[in-house]
Scaffold this motif. Sequence first.
Motif, PDB file in Angstrom:
ATOM      1  N   ILE A  28       0.854  -1.191   0.000  1.00 25.95           N
ATOM      2  CA  ILE A  28       0.000   0.000   0.000  1.00 25.95           C
ATOM      3  C   ILE A  28       0.890   1.241   0.000  1.00 25.95           C
ATOM      4  O   ILE A  28       1.828   1.355   0.787  1.00 25.95           O
ATOM      5  N   LYS A  29       0.578   2.169  -0.888  1.00 27.43           N
ATOM      6  CA  LYS A  29       1.295   3.450  -0.932  1.00 27.43           C
ATOM      7  C   LYS A  29       0.606   4.404   0.042  1.00 27.43           C
ATOM      8  O   LYS A  29      -0.591   4.664  -0.065  1.00 27.43           O
ATOM      9  N   LYS A  30       1.393   4.919   0.990  1.00 30.82           N
ATOM     10  CA  LYS A  30       0.855   5.840   1.983  1.00 30.82           C
ATOM     11  C   LYS A  30       1.201   7.276   1.608  1.00 30.82           C
ATOM     12  O   LYS A  30       2.374   7.604   1.401  1.00 30.82           O
ATOM     13  N   ILE A  31       0.171   8.093   1.561  1.00 27.10           N
ATOM     14  CA  ILE A  31       0.318   9.493   1.176  1.00 27.10           C
ATOM     15  C   ILE A  31      -0.108  10.356   2.349  1.00 27.10           C
ATOM     16  O   ILE A  31      -1.223  10.215   2.855  1.00 27.10           O
ATOM     17  N   VAL A  32       0.781  11.236   2.776  1.00 24.98           N
ATOM     18  CA  VAL A  32       0.498  12.129   3.902  1.00 24.98           C
ATOM     19  C   VAL A  32       0.223  13.526   3.375  1.00 24.98           C
ATOM     20  O   VAL A  32       1.005  14.069   2.590  1.00 24.98           O
ATOM     21  N   ILE A  33      -0.877  14.088   3.830  1.00 24.69           N
ATOM     22  CA  ILE A  33      -1.189  15.479   3.542  1.00 24.69           C
ATOM     23  C   ILE A  33      -0.741  16.252   4.780  1.00 24.69           C
ATOM     24  O   ILE A  33      -1.207  16.004   5.888  1.00 24.69           O
ATOM     25  N   ILE A  34       0.209  17.150   4.588  1.00 19.77           N
ATOM     26  CA  ILE A  34       0.857  17.835   5.711  1.00 19.77           C
ATOM     27  C   ILE A  34       0.897  19.325   5.417  1.00 19.77           C
ATOM     28  O   ILE A  34       0.979  19.738   4.256  1.00 19.77           O
TER      29      ILE A  34
ATOM     30  N   THR B 276      -5.129  24.991   5.995  1.00 20.64           N
ATOM     31  CA  THR B 276      -4.599  25.010   4.626  1.00 20.64           C
ATOM     32  C   THR B 276      -5.286  23.962   3.749  1.00 20.64           C
ATOM     33  O   THR B 276      -4.759  23.585   2.710  1.00 20.64           O
ATOM     34  N   GLY B 277      -6.437  23.484   4.183  1.00 22.32           N
ATOM     35  CA  GLY B 277      -7.230  22.590   3.349  1.00 22.32           C
ATOM     36  C   GLY B 277      -6.814  21.131   3.372  1.00 22.32           C
ATOM     37  O   GLY B 277      -7.172  20.377   2.468  1.00 22.32           O
ATOM     38  N   LYS B 278      -6.090  20.711   4.384  1.00 20.44           N
ATOM     39  CA  LYS B 278      -5.606  19.320   4.432  1.00 20.44           C
ATOM     40  C   LYS B 278      -6.749  18.306   4.479  1.00 20.44           C
ATOM     41  O   LYS B 278      -6.761  17.358   3.710  1.00 20.44           O
ATOM     42  N   SER B 279      -7.684  18.511   5.380  1.00 18.56           N
ATOM     43  CA  SER B 279      -8.781  17.548   5.532  1.00 18.56           C
ATOM     44  C   SER B 279      -9.651  17.508   4.286  1.00 18.56           C
ATOM     45  O   SER B 279     -10.042  16.434   3.823  1.00 18.56           O
TER      46      SER B 279
END
Length: 176
Positions: free
Chosen positions: A4-10, A15-18
């Motif tokens: 599984i490729k894990k992508i973090v929104i940081i 700043t619109g992460k959620s």
Amino acid sequence: MSSIKKIVIIGPESTGKSTLTQALAKEFDEPWVEEYARRYIENLPGKYNYKDLLKIAKSQLALEDQKEKSAKQLLFCDTDLHVIKVWSEYKFKKTDPWILEQIKKRTYDLYLLTDIDIPWQEDPLREHPAPAMREYFYDKYHRIVLDSQVSFARISGSPEERLYKAMKAIKRLLVT
């Protein structure tokens, strides 16, 4: 090891992460991991303290592990432990050693760094609306993604531009 490729929104607060995390999960029909800190802090009778950050970190990783089980190819994370580390160091001038150890152990495949180019939205859980503080935290997260040696993309612009840039970065990740 998971495929599984894990992508973090940081990125900094507001700043619109959620919004981006949820949009990407919908677009790719994959699960997303909410920011556990929000749920935890909303249910506290008062302000959070240093010890709360360790509880939040452990629950965040448990939630991530749980959601990964339902992923087909991608898992979108609305934060990672770097965020807890940044807050802990800023607010308490220290970080729990367990959190630091987990940061070293956990791996991710892509960071999407959300820019401060959108207006601040008031929220009782947010703490630093001043433009200088938004820049301060953006610089911290930018340094984290640079130092991580993990692919990252800077995400800026309108909600549509942000989604487009994020999807483009994810598609690049999937072909490598």
